[in-house]
Design an enzyme around this catalytic site. Sequence first.
Site, PDB file in Angstrom:
ATOM      1  CB  SER A  84      -9.871 -48.438 -42.885  1.00 46.98           C
ATOM      2  OG  SER A  84     -11.056 -48.661 -42.154  1.00 46.98           O
ATOM      3  CG  ASN A 104     -10.974 -55.956 -42.660  1.00 47.63           C
ATOM      4  OD1 ASN A 104     -10.085 -56.798 -42.811  1.00 47.63           O
ATOM      5  ND2 ASN A 104     -11.365 -55.552 -41.470  1.00 47.63           N
ATOM      6  CB  CYS A 116     -14.050 -60.009 -41.113  1.00 50.18           C
ATOM      7  SG  CYS A 116     -13.926 -58.236 -41.332  1.00 50.18           S
ATOM      8  CG  ASN A 153      -5.828 -55.724 -41.772  1.00 55.70           C
ATOM      9  OD1 ASN A 153      -5.633 -55.009 -40.786  1.00 55.70           O
ATOM     10  ND2 ASN A 153      -7.034 -56.018 -42.218  1.00 55.70           N
ATOM     11  CB  THR A 204       0.096 -46.497 -36.154  1.00 51.31           C
ATOM     12  OG1 THR A 204      -0.551 -47.777 -36.235  1.00 51.31           O
ATOM     13  CG2 THR A 204       0.456 -46.226 -34.710  1.00 51.31           C
TER      14      THR A 204
END
Length: 303
Positions: free
Chosen positions: A21, A127, A130, A192, A266
Amino acid sequence: MADLITNIAGLTMKNPVMTASGTFGYGVEFSDFVNLEDIGGIIVKGTTLKPREGNDYPRMVETASGMLNCVGLQNKGVDYFCENIYPEIKDIKTNMIVNVSGSCPEDYAECAARINELDNIPAIELNISCPNVRQGGMAFGVTTEGAQSVVRAVRDVYKKTLIVKLSPNVTSVSDIALAVQDAGADAVSLINTLMGMVIDIEKRKPVLSIATGGMSGPAVKPVAVRCVWQVAKAVSVPVIGLGGIMTAEDAIEFLLAGASAIEIGTANFIDPTVTVKVTNGINDWLDRHGCRSVSEIIGQVNA
């Protein structure tokens, strides 16, 4: 040709390569470079209940063997996604997955509930890195209680495959993984980004607008492989590995460590065709090593 099919909690993928994502837009942006249907799964950019402007610029900076970002989940909200983005992606014949973010469990749950109604979205990825606005900005994913609060709220309303994305910025990622599994997660993805900082030594101030950002790219891969290996041994749900994957050889490390699938992030900024190259490379490696199926090597590291 080896059998590349893999299964993530009932979610069948034609191959184990997915996109991370925030690095692949909504998928359609890359359609000039690759056949999107050749990718096992596409995780679209983070979506929140309400629109978000994100952080001020600068919010990306290159660093040694990687990059930092503090984009801040800029998006137009779940209603915009349902009304404008979903019609563009719903007929792409692969697993289109939505990354869901929020600032309280209720926001996560409401966002997930709306996505639950979309027939051609078979899964979401939560996710949990956060900030929890009720606890002074501490990320949900850094405590077992915080992680479980989000997963339970979403599990109550979301009926399809629920993937939870784990943060490496914790004392024990395995404890967090076990906690979200107990709360109802069907699978976990990790890692992450790692928190990092870059300083402009001439100005004597951080380069990024909010000082710190999430580090991704090749430099984080050894950390990510270690985390995947530890979590895969601890949980019974499938594990999806990501962090610094640039080549097929990188992906195979994660598969051997215990990942049933991988996400590329990436590297998409460097080579928009990398997903297909990695898929082909995995197949070539399996052929060279006499493996008939990718499932033969999942978790097969001798450690």
